[in-house]
Design a protein around this motif. Structure first.
Motif, PDB file in Angstrom:
ATOM      1  N   GLY A   1     -89.998 -43.713  38.433  1.00  0.00           N
ATOM      2  CA  GLY A   1     -91.280 -44.373  38.166  1.00  0.00           C
ATOM      3  C   GLY A   1     -91.421 -45.665  38.948  1.00  0.00           C
ATOM      4  O   GLY A   1     -92.472 -45.944  39.539  1.00  0.00           O
ATOM      5  N   GLN A   2     -90.382 -46.469  38.954  1.00  0.00           N
ATOM      6  CA  GLN A   2     -90.425 -47.710  39.727  1.00  0.00           C
ATOM      7  C   GLN A   2     -90.562 -47.427  41.224  1.00  0.00           C
ATOM      8  O   GLN A   2     -91.313 -48.108  41.935  1.00  0.00           O
ATOM      9  N   LEU A   3     -89.818 -46.408  41.707  1.00  0.00           N
ATOM     10  CA  LEU A   3     -89.857 -46.095  43.137  1.00  0.00           C
ATOM     11  C   LEU A   3     -91.239 -45.615  43.558  1.00  0.00           C
ATOM     12  O   LEU A   3     -91.692 -45.922  44.669  1.00  0.00           O
ATOM     13  N   LEU A   4     -91.925 -44.885  42.680  1.00  0.00           N
ATOM     14  CA  LEU A   4     -93.289 -44.467  42.996  1.00  0.00           C
ATOM     15  C   LEU A   4     -94.212 -45.671  43.127  1.00  0.00           C
ATOM     16  O   LEU A   4     -95.107 -45.694  43.992  1.00  0.00           O
ATOM     17  N   ILE A   5     -94.013 -46.670  42.268  1.00  0.00           N
ATOM     18  CA  ILE A   5     -94.833 -47.891  42.375  1.00  0.00           C
ATOM     19  C   ILE A   5     -94.539 -48.599  43.684  1.00  0.00           C
ATOM     20  O   ILE A   5     -95.449 -49.046  44.399  1.00  0.00           O
ATOM     21  N   PHE A   6     -93.249 -48.723  44.012  1.00  0.00           N
ATOM     22  CA  PHE A   6     -92.891 -49.369  45.268  1.00  0.00           C
ATOM     23  C   PHE A   6     -93.457 -48.607  46.468  1.00  0.00           C
ATOM     24  O   PHE A   6     -93.847 -49.212  47.473  1.00  0.00           O
ATOM     25  N   ALA A   7     -93.501 -47.274  46.366  1.00  0.00           N
ATOM     26  CA  ALA A   7     -93.798 -46.458  47.528  1.00  0.00           C
ATOM     27  C   ALA A   7     -95.294 -46.305  47.788  1.00  0.00           C
ATOM     28  O   ALA A   7     -95.739 -46.444  48.924  1.00  0.00           O
TER      29      ALA A   7
ATOM     30  N   VAL B   1     -96.200 -56.707  40.403  1.00  0.00           N
ATOM     31  CA  VAL B   1     -95.827 -55.529  39.602  1.00  0.00           C
ATOM     32  C   VAL B   1     -94.549 -55.773  38.798  1.00  0.00           C
ATOM     33  O   VAL B   1     -94.080 -54.853  38.106  1.00  0.00           O
ATOM     34  N   TYR B   2     -93.993 -56.977  38.873  1.00  0.00           N
ATOM     35  CA  TYR B   2     -92.738 -57.238  38.163  1.00  0.00           C
ATOM     36  C   TYR B   2     -92.847 -57.005  36.655  1.00  0.00           C
ATOM     37  O   TYR B   2     -91.911 -56.450  36.046  1.00  0.00           O
ATOM     38  N   PRO B   3     -93.944 -57.411  35.999  1.00  0.00           N
ATOM     39  CA  PRO B   3     -94.033 -57.136  34.553  1.00  0.00           C
ATOM     40  C   PRO B   3     -93.915 -55.655  34.222  1.00  0.00           C
ATOM     41  O   PRO B   3     -93.472 -55.284  33.127  1.00  0.00           O
ATOM     42  N   ILE B   4     -94.307 -54.780  35.163  1.00  0.00           N
ATOM     43  CA  ILE B   4     -94.205 -53.339  34.918  1.00  0.00           C
ATOM     44  C   ILE B   4     -92.810 -52.832  35.287  1.00  0.00           C
ATOM     45  O   ILE B   4     -92.156 -52.133  34.505  1.00  0.00           O
ATOM     46  N   THR B   5     -92.352 -53.183  36.485  1.00  0.00           N
ATOM     47  CA  THR B   5     -91.074 -52.644  36.959  1.00  0.00           C
ATOM     48  C   THR B   5     -89.884 -53.147  36.158  1.00  0.00           C
ATOM     49  O   THR B   5     -88.830 -52.494  36.123  1.00  0.00           O
TER      50      THR B   5
ATOM     51  N   THR C   1     -84.383 -57.274  37.710  1.00  0.00           N
ATOM     52  CA  THR C   1     -84.272 -58.703  37.385  1.00  0.00           C
ATOM     53  C   THR C   1     -84.909 -59.503  38.505  1.00  0.00           C
ATOM     54  O   THR C   1     -85.174 -58.987  39.599  1.00  0.00           O
ATOM     55  N   TRP C   2     -85.121 -60.794  38.248  1.00  0.00           N
ATOM     56  CA  TRP C   2     -85.703 -61.644  39.280  1.00  0.00           C
ATOM     57  C   TRP C   2     -84.814 -61.752  40.517  1.00  0.00           C
ATOM     58  O   TRP C   2     -85.317 -61.669  41.648  1.00  0.00           O
ATOM     59  N   PRO C   3     -83.504 -61.945  40.373  1.00  0.00           N
ATOM     60  CA  PRO C   3     -82.671 -61.985  41.592  1.00  0.00           C
ATOM     61  C   PRO C   3     -82.756 -60.700  42.414  1.00  0.00           C
ATOM     62  O   PRO C   3     -82.822 -60.746  43.644  1.00  0.00           O
ATOM     63  N   GLU C   4     -82.762 -59.548  41.726  1.00  0.00           N
ATOM     64  CA  GLU C   4     -82.859 -58.284  42.459  1.00  0.00           C
ATOM     65  C   GLU C   4     -84.218 -58.161  43.144  1.00  0.00           C
ATOM     66  O   GLU C   4     -84.309 -57.672  44.279  1.00  0.00           O
TER      67      GLU C   4
END
Length: 902
Positions: free
Chosen positions: A160-166, A415-419, A427-430
């Motif tokens: 799911g996260q990768l789809l958002i990134f992609a 998109v951080y609040p979602i991912t 995390t923020w560092p990542e």
């Protein structure tokens, strides 16, 4: 990985290289910019297949073969320098820079002026590669390798996260980057063209960052996010690229389609979903094919499996992209994921599969980044000549580099609040590292080159796209510059950023772990030393030299030696155990530890007083008794009483045993597989085998001597040809090297024959008295050869020189065993690649240092300076037989005696 596997990988990688060249031979010379002259002009060239370009230069189709060969060879040199001296520079960035230099040199006709027209021809052929061919050759191999490297569980969890990134982020990044080109850059680009520009820069390539994440032990979740984002957004970026390219070409008024919003969505679904469906179908076909090629122990079938995967991956891309007009990249991604998720159990040799596609990836990346730099360097000069690129444009390039990071940061933060709440979370560092690690590379360069060649080819046909061609040249300047900046700046500094963000393993924790493994390494080296001392050939080695050149064993004590010997005795079967020769090492450690002779009589040190000779006699007596009792039931010969093997068959069997023993010595470090000495030993068995097949005796020593006599004659001729200057400038170096070779070959020859005799006797009753007459003949022939080499060496070689050589060899064996132990830790996941590399480099440094140091024997500082071997070769007709002797039967005497021809 064994030799056969390595050879098959090398062969298949060469096939890939040849296939690339053949493809370019067929289509590369007739497409793209710089088109060749007409058929009539080709005929003027005076030779079939010779083409004349617009500048009057001949262009042979076979020039295309030179570029990949030359670049891959150059890449080896670059890799060596970077891996040894400049670790912080990314390999792909340097190859891009070298390509840039080649492109600039080509534009200034430097190669033509230097008489290297063939190099200029191959560079021109590759610059003009057809856009479809470029994508078809490079993308399937690169993308499938990335898909094959995914972790199935983590990829599924974070999908799911990768789809958002992609997809959403790629589209948003494309639009925002297009706004930079449309509103900030002064080039007057149309908005559809700016969207093409944005889609090219939306494709990320973490090739340098991915390797770094493995080295420093980054969290698996971060590795999945970085690699998965790159894998999926490549597919999305290419889909958007082709959609916006249609819009741009339609706007130019000549080709393309009018793509409105509704048709754009339909086209996206067709390419994305259609490509995924085709990829799933081909992925299932690959798994089905692998399941039928299931002979796991058939080496050829394992290679056929790899060939099947490679062929179907490229066929998958071709069908999806050119036949069905969908996305070949998404089809390749889907096929790779299907194979990874469902085909693992059907792959016979996973290491072979991984290694093959790693080689494929390295070859394709090396050629593609160099090609990207080549085109970029040529465009720099060409655009400057035409006034399309000046100093201010470099400023816009730097501004674009900064703004791309701003855009990427804005998107990821949005998109951080979602991912952070779905899938694998984050995390923020990542997130910060993902923002910084968004390098541009292979896919972006491929799309930029494809755009340039596509528009250039259309412009040549209609002759009205001069403005658009200048835009494309400017875009390629920007894309190439961004690729270079992200690789050099972000790629080089990603390691410190990762550590600063706290995403690498704790340095203190890793230091403790490494220290614990160094203790294990020390124990392994000490145990290996004691095992070597069970061999009579190493009983006189200089232990002080070993301590000085292997720091890990420099603090060895008598108590630790006792523990090691007791451990060796416990783990060795009683009938196989032989006490080590500890005279030298015990006296040395006794003096170093301050232990008196009276203390040595204590029970604690009793095991150190075992006499190997007495133990061997006792074991032989027991063995004879056991042999008599078991001869009728346990021997192979007893099972073949009705049809006993002939002397010829037993000789051939003994030669096979010798061959196996030489291979075993390579594994143990006693021999080096690439060394000429090993080749001579193995070749001597080949000729001995042919001699035995013709009815001769076992006489591999004769053929071994022949190879050594050849080397001695070459030395003699070299001395005469140089009028003695070579010998005077390097006093005894060549003679000493050959003499050292004799001794080392004696060790290998003697050990192989001793072990083969022992195994032969075990298989054929285990005792001479119980051997058949044919078996006794074979063993007697082997023992005769061993006695001959012992007598020869006793006459010709100083004992102290033998001690020096055996001590150096002992250090070499121990350090090589240490390297193998470190590699085993790495293979089991206990050490990171960077830690393994550092420890292995230290061992290699010690190996190189050892070769330059002499051994102190009986008060002499360097035996090599005490020896005078020059009188050994006064007459070429009196070249001595190469002696190979037991080092423990030497008598002190002159270094060299006159030896008559054998």
């Amino acid at each position: 990985m064994d030799f056969a596997t390595s050879r098959s990988i090398g062969t298949t990688s060469c096939i890939i290289l040849l296939l690339l060249s053949v493809v370019l031979l067929l289509v590369g010379g007739s497409s793209g910019k710089g088109t060749v002259a007409s058929t009539e002009e080709a005929e003027v060239g005076g030779e079939m297949g010779v083409e004349i370009d617009e500048e009057g230069h001949e262009s042979h189709p076979y020039y295309a073969v030179l570029f990949p060969s030359f670049i891959l060879t150059l890449g080896v040199v670059v890799y060596y320098i970077l891996s040894r001296y400049l670790h912080f520079f990314p390999y792909t960035a340097i190859m891009f820079l070298l390509g840039t230099i080649l492109g600039i040199a080509s534009e200034y006709d430097i190669f033509d002026y230097s008489g290297l027209s063939y190099l200029d021809g191959t560079l021109a052929a590759w610059q003009n590669i057809d856009s479809e061919v470029l994508l078809l050759v490079f993308l399937p191999g690169l993308i499938f390798k990335d898909a094959l490297g995914q972790n199935p569980y983590l990829f599924t969890m974070g999908f799911g996260q990768l789809l958002i990134f992609a997809f959403p982020l790629v589209l948003a990044g494309t639009v925002l980057t297009a706004c930079i080109g449309y509103y900030i850059f002064p080039y007057g680009w149309s908005f559809p063209f700016c969207l093409v520009f944005g889609s090219i820069l939306s494709a990320t390539d973490p090739v340098a960052v991915a390797a770094l994440l493995e080295e420093v032990g980054a969290p698996p979740r971060l590795k999945t996010h970085v690699a998965g984002e790159s894998l999926l957004n490549d597919g999305a970026a290419i889909v958007f690229f082709f959609i916006f390219l249609e819009m741009f070409l339609y706007e130019s008024g000549h080709v393309g389609e009018n793509v409105d919003f509704a048709y754009g969505v339909k086209l996206f679904c067709q390419k994305a979903l259609g490509g995924a469906a085709i990829g799933i179908m081909f992925g299932g076909g690959i798994v089905f094919c692998l399941s039928y090629l299931n002979r796991k122990f058939g080496r050829e079938e394992n290679i056929v499996q790899v060939t099947a995967v490679l062929g179907m991956v490229y066929l998958d891309y071709y069908v999806a992209d050119l036949v069905c007009a969908t996305s070949g990249v998404i089809a390749t991604v889907a096929a790779g994921l299907i194979v990874k998720f469902f085909g693992r159990g059907s792959i016979n040799n996973m290491s072979l599969m991984d290694d093959f596609f790693s080689i494929t990836e390295h070859i394709l990346n090396t050629i593609l980044f160099t090609l990207g730099g080549l085109v970029w360097g040529a465009e720099i000069i060409r655009n400057q000549r035409e006034g399309n690129w000046s100093g201010k444009d470099w400023g816009y390039l730097i501004l674009l580099y900064v703004l791309l990071h701003v855009i990427r940061a804005f998107l990821f933060v949005s998109v951080y609040p979602i991912t952070s709440r779905i899938g694998l979370s984050t995390t923020w560092p990542e997130t910060c590292f993902q923002i910084y690690g968004g390098l541009r590379g292979a896919v972006g360069l491929a799309l930029a080159i494809a755009l340039e060649n596509e528009v250039g080819a259309i412009g040549d046909d209609v002759n009205t796209l001069e403005k658009e061609i200048s835009w494309v040249n400017q875009v390629y300047q920007m894309v190439g510059g961004i690729a270079l900046l992200t690789l050099v700046i972000n790629g080089s500094s990603a390691g410190p950023v990762l550590i600063w963000l706290g995403l690498a393993d704790s340095s203190e924790a890793r230091k403790k772990i490494i220290k614990a493994y160094q203790v294990l390494l020390r124990a392994e080296l000490v145990e290996s030393l004691v095992k070597l001392l069970t061999t009579e050939r190493f009983k006189h080695i200089d232990i002080a030299f070993i301590e000085n050149n292997i720091p890990l064993v420099s603090d060895l004590t008598l108590c630790q030696l006792v523990e090691t010997v007791e451990h060796l005795k416990d783990i060795t079967p009683s009938d196989k155990y032989c006490p080590p020769y500890l005279g030298n090492i015990v006296s040395h450690l006794q003096m170093k530890d301050g232990i008196t002779d009276d203390d040595m009589e204590l029970q604690t040190y009793e095991i150190l007083r075992d006499d190997p000779v007495t133990h061997a006699r006792k074991k032989q007596t027991e063995k004879r008794k056991m042999g008599r009792r078991t001869a009728t039931t346990s021997s192979i010969f007893a099972m073949m009483t009705d049809d006993p093997p002939s002397t010829k068959e037993l000789r051939l069997l003994f030669i096979s045993m010798l061959r196996a023993q030489y291979e075993k010595q390579i594994v143990e470090g006693l021999l080096t597989s690439q060394h000429g000495m090993t080749v001579a030993l193995q070749q001597s068995l080949e000729e001995a085998e042919a001699h035995v097949c013709n009815g001769g005796e076992l006489n591999d020593l004769h053929y071994l001597q022949k190879f050594h006599n050849i080397s001695l004659k070459l030395n003699k001729y070299l001395t005469k040809a140089s009028c003695g200057s070579f010998r005077r400038s390097k006093k005894n170096s060549v003679d000493e090297m050959i003499h050292k070779g004799w001794i080392l070959q004696e060790m290998a020859f003697g050990i192989a024959h001793e072990r083969a005799q022992e195994f032969f006797q075990e298989q054929f009753v285990g005792c001479d008295k119980d051997l058949s007459e044919a078996g006794k003949v074979v063993v007697a022939e082997s023992k005769k050869q061993m006695k001959e080499v012992a007598d020869d060496l006793n006459r010709n070689v100083n004992e102290e020189f033998v001690i020096r050589v055996s001590t150096h060899k002992c250090v070499e064996i121990l350090l090589n065993k240490g390297i193998k132990f470190i590699e085993s830790l790495s293979n089991n996941g206990l050490l990171k690649d960077s830690e393994t590399e550092e420890m292995v480099e230290e061992m290699v440094h010690l190996l190189n240092k050892t070769e330059k140091v002499g051994v102190n024997v009986q008060g002499k500082t360097d035996i090599s300076r005490e020896l005078d071997l020059s009188t050994l070769y006064e007459d070429v007709n009196k070249i001595p037989v190469a002696p190979f002797a037991n080092v423990n039967k030497h008598e002190k005497g002159p270094v060299v005696d006159t030896v008559e021809e054998h």
